[in-house]
Design an enzyme around this catalytic site. Structure first.
Site, PDB file in Angstrom:
ATOM      1  N   HIS A 155       1.123  -1.319  -0.307  1.00  0.00           N
ATOM      2  CA  HIS A 155       0.062  -0.154   0.382  1.00  0.00           C
ATOM      3  C   HIS A 155       0.736   1.457  -0.128  1.00  0.00           C
ATOM      4  O   HIS A 155       1.993   1.294   0.409  1.00  0.00           O
ATOM      5  CB  HIS A 155      -0.885   0.077   1.646  1.00  0.00           C
ATOM      6  N   ASP A 165       2.294   1.974   3.534  1.00  0.00           N
ATOM      7  CA  ASP A 165       3.319   1.157   4.497  1.00  0.00           C
ATOM      8  C   ASP A 165       4.765   1.324   3.999  1.00  0.00           C
ATOM      9  O   ASP A 165       5.648   1.161   4.081  1.00  0.00           O
ATOM     10  CB  ASP A 165       3.139  -0.530   3.339  1.00  0.00           C
ATOM     11  N   MET A 203       2.346  -5.701  -7.717  1.00  0.00           N
ATOM     12  CA  MET A 203       1.470  -5.162  -7.404  1.00  0.00           C
ATOM     13  C   MET A 203       1.384  -3.757  -6.359  1.00  0.00           C
ATOM     14  O   MET A 203       2.176  -4.064  -5.690  1.00  0.00           O
ATOM     15  CB  MET A 203       0.289  -6.513  -6.636  1.00  0.00           C
ATOM     16  N   GLU A 217     -10.683  -6.818  -4.970  1.00  0.00           N
ATOM     17  CA  GLU A 217     -10.877  -7.668  -4.074  1.00  0.00           C
ATOM     18  C   GLU A 217     -12.180  -8.039  -2.784  1.00  0.00           C
ATOM     19  O   GLU A 217     -12.336  -6.783  -2.417  1.00  0.00           O
ATOM     20  CB  GLU A 217      -9.637  -7.409  -2.929  1.00  0.00           C
ATOM     21  N   LYS A 237     -14.026  -8.518   0.339  1.00  0.00           N
ATOM     22  CA  LYS A 237     -14.753  -9.547   1.713  1.00  0.00           C
ATOM     23  C   LYS A 237     -15.983  -9.034   2.342  1.00  0.00           C
ATOM     24  O   LYS A 237     -16.825  -7.712   2.001  1.00  0.00           O
ATOM     25  CB  LYS A 237     -13.880  -9.050   2.540  1.00  0.00           C
ATOM     26  N   GLU A 275      -9.306 -13.223  -2.550  1.00  0.00           N
ATOM     27  CA  GLU A 275      -8.871 -13.550  -0.418  1.00  0.00           C
ATOM     28  C   GLU A 275      -9.091 -14.917  -0.211  1.00  0.00           C
ATOM     29  O   GLU A 275     -10.465 -15.153  -0.375  1.00  0.00           O
ATOM     30  CB  GLU A 275      -8.439 -13.059  -0.265  1.00  0.00           C
ATOM     31  N   HIS A 311     -11.864 -14.438   3.018  1.00  0.00           N
ATOM     32  CA  HIS A 311     -12.576 -13.663   2.460  1.00  0.00           C
ATOM     33  C   HIS A 311     -13.722 -13.834   1.868  1.00  0.00           C
ATOM     34  O   HIS A 311     -15.046 -14.061   2.564  1.00  0.00           O
ATOM     35  CB  HIS A 311     -12.052 -12.535   1.439  1.00  0.00           C
ATOM     36  N   ASP A 344      -5.176 -13.282  -3.733  1.00  0.00           N
ATOM     37  CA  ASP A 344      -4.264 -13.063  -1.695  1.00  0.00           C
ATOM     38  C   ASP A 344      -4.876 -14.371  -1.199  1.00  0.00           C
ATOM     39  O   ASP A 344      -6.001 -15.391  -0.718  1.00  0.00           O
ATOM     40  CB  ASP A 344      -5.220 -12.005  -1.371  1.00  0.00           C
ATOM     41  N   ASP A 391     -12.089 -12.093   9.937  1.00  0.00           N
ATOM     42  CA  ASP A 391     -10.677 -12.779   8.989  1.00  0.00           C
ATOM     43  C   ASP A 391      -9.178 -12.962   9.907  1.00  0.00           C
ATOM     44  O   ASP A 391      -8.341 -11.811  10.342  1.00  0.00           O
ATOM     45  CB  ASP A 391     -10.550 -11.371   8.439  1.00  0.00           C
ATOM     46  N   ASP A 399      -6.170 -14.478   8.536  1.00  0.00           N
ATOM     47  CA  ASP A 399      -5.079 -14.089   7.566  1.00  0.00           C
ATOM     48  C   ASP A 399      -3.935 -15.472   7.908  1.00  0.00           C
ATOM     49  O   ASP A 399      -2.896 -14.746   8.093  1.00  0.00           O
ATOM     50  CB  ASP A 399      -4.701 -12.819   7.530  1.00  0.00           C
ATOM     51  N   ASP A 434      -1.215 -12.751   1.717  1.00  0.00           N
ATOM     52  CA  ASP A 434      -2.016 -12.227   2.258  1.00  0.00           C
ATOM     53  C   ASP A 434      -2.066 -12.335   3.421  1.00  0.00           C
ATOM     54  O   ASP A 434      -3.531 -12.367   3.552  1.00  0.00           O
ATOM     55  CB  ASP A 434      -3.018 -11.540   1.155  1.00  0.00           C
TER      56      ASP A 434
HETATM   57  C1  DIG Z   1      -6.892  -7.050   3.099  1.00  0.00           C
HETATM   58  O1  DIG Z   1      -7.103  -8.366   2.319  1.00  0.00           O
HETATM   59  C2  DIG Z   1      -6.320  -6.292   1.375  1.00  0.00           C
HETATM   60  C3  DIG Z   1      -5.076  -5.304   1.856  1.00  0.00           C
HETATM   61  O2  DIG Z   1      -4.959  -5.709   2.864  1.00  0.00           O
HETATM   62  C4  DIG Z   1      -4.696  -4.845   0.906  1.00  0.00           C
HETATM   63  O3  DIG Z   1      -5.572  -3.795   0.013  1.00  0.00           O
HETATM   64  C5  DIG Z   1      -5.281  -6.175  -0.138  1.00  0.00           C
HETATM   65  C6  DIG Z   1      -4.144  -6.258  -0.849  1.00  0.00           C
HETATM   66  O4  DIG Z   1      -3.823  -7.861  -0.937  1.00  0.00           O
HETATM   67  N1  DIG Z   1      -5.592  -6.983   0.560  1.00  0.00           N
HETATM   68 MN    MN Z   2      -5.923  -9.183   0.576  1.00  0.00          MN
HETATM   69 MN    MN Z   3      -7.871 -11.206   5.269  1.00  0.00          MN
END
Ligand code: DIG
Ligand code: MN
Ligand code: MN
Length: 389
Positions: A57, A60, A91, A184, A186, A220, A223, A248, A258, A260, A289
């Site tokens: 990002h 970051d 990316m 993406e 969620k 992802e 998600h 992801d 979530d 992760d 991710d």
């Molecule tokens: C969360 O799953 C999101 C953020 O971390 C980011 O914007 C995106 C990129 O992989 N995944």
């Molecule tokens: Mn993600």
């Molecule tokens: Mn996530």
């Protein structure tokens, strides 16, 4: 770590977000448990582990209030670390969720000035990503949602989201960035409900955009599993639609917050079929991710990163074993060849074809009696995954 088949190499295209191994262990109920790790250190350590690249990002790398001079210094040092290690930046994405200004959304904020600020921030972040060589731009609308539906008509949210993405597609074209956008999904968290909650919803939304050809999805694992969906099926639909522009990878213990988690730490069979699918039909980055458990120290963070890549390569090896297993392949042939007689593919419609089909004699009892040895097939799959075959 043992077998060379499981040693990550840049050719495997494993990538990590700076925010993943840089996660300091904060959660809604607890403060950080680990010190920060600088982006330069992250690039070096991940390169030593065999990764291909890092993603980011904007914030970051560059703090939201950095001056232009500070930004340039930070980017210069980061680029040097990339050059020294050979690591790539496939990316980039924008943080449109952390700063309080986005408390009621970014592209879908009811305040048009916040929507303009989100566009401004995203264009600047796209500039940074392009400068670092990124060709994929991810949009995760973490704050694009609601707790109080009285406040906003979801159709307005869709309209504002579309307006922003159409504008940013034009910006990418105008700048010559050649980005492919990856949306993406969620279902919730941090918002009570997030608009466009699943990859399927995203696929429907993409079709309404002016430049739908340059927009795909970034599914992802966790998600989709938060909604109780089969992630392997989700990705298969995205691939079949020609829209898997990024992915992801992580893991999740079923429908809950979530998590992760480290890739391959929970959903072994589903991720086995996912890896088998990706290896046969996706050549993009394998992006993790995810983040280590809050209880880990920095060494545990690198164990986490190594484990993500190791588990992917173990499942890739298991997929090869599955595809070379004679008994499995014989069972699949038996299951897929129907009742044994050759059946013409349906093909395009014709009135003659419809009339013939309506007259075709089909023995329902015979069709029903065909054996389906799924117990044997699934047990052989599990034997491979358990490592006893
Ligand atoms: C969360 O799953 C999101 C953020 O971390 C980011 O914007 C995106 C990129 O992989 N995944
Ligand atoms: Mn993600
Ligand atoms: Mn996530």
């Amino acid at each position: 770590m043992g077998n060379d088949n499981y040693k990550p190499k840049p050719e495997h295209k494993f990538t990590f977000g700076l925010w993943t191994v840089g996660n300091r262990g904060r959660d809604p109920f607890g403060d950080a448990t680990r010190p920060s790790i600088s982006p330069v250190t992250i690039v070096k350590r991940l390169s030593e582990l065999g990764a291909y690249g890092v993603n980011l990002h904007d914030n970051d790398l560059v703090p939201i209030d950095a001056t232009a001079a500070e930004r340039d210094r930070i980017v210069r040092e980061f680029k040097q670390a990339l050059d020294d290690s050979g690591m790539k930046v496939p990316m980039a994405t924008t943080n449109l969720f952390y700063d309080p200004v986005f408390k009621d959304g970014a592209f879908t904020s009811s305040d048009p000035r916040v929507r303009l600020y989100a566009l401004q921030k995203t264009m600047r972040s796209m500039d940074l990503g392009a400068e670092l060589g990124a060709r994929i731009y991810v949009f995760w609308g973490g704050r694009e949602g609601a707790e109080v539906d009285a406040a906003k008509d979801p159709r307005d949210a869709l309209k504002w989201n579309r307006e922003a993405l159409n504008f940013l597609c034009e910006y990418s074209i105008d700048q010559g960035y050649d980005y492919r956008f990856a949306l993406e999904a969620k279902p919730n968290e941090p918002r009570g409900d997030i608009y466009l909650p699943t990859t399927g919803a995203m696929l429907g939304f993409i079709a309404t955009l002016d430049h739908a050809d340059m927009v795909g999805v970034n599914p992802e694992v966790g998600h989709e599993q938060m909604s109780g969906l089969n992630f392997y099926h989700v990705v298969a639909q995205a691939i079949e639609a020609g829209k898997l522009f990024h992915i992801d990878l992580n893991d999740q213990k079923g429908p809950r917050f979530d998590q992760d988690l480290r890739f391959g730490s929970e959903s072994i069979k589903n991720l086995f079929f996912l890896v088998r699918l990706l290896e046969s039909s996706y050549d993009g980055p394998r992006h993790f991710d995810a983040h280590s458990y809050r209880s880990e120290n920095e060494e545990g963070v690198w164990e986490f990163a190594a484990g993500c890549m190791r588990n992917y390569l173990i499942l890739k090896e298991k997929a090869r074993q599955f595809d070379e297993d004679k008994e499995i392949q014989a069972l699949l042939a038996e299951i897929r060849n129907g009742s044994g007689e050759e059946v013409e593919p349906l093909g395009a419609y014709s009135r003659e074809k419809a009339n013939n089909l309506k007259e075709l004699s089909l023995d329902r009892a015979a069709l029903t009696s065909k054996p389906l040895p799924y117990e044997r097939l699934d047990q052989l799959t599990v034997d491979i995954l358990f490592g006893v075959r």
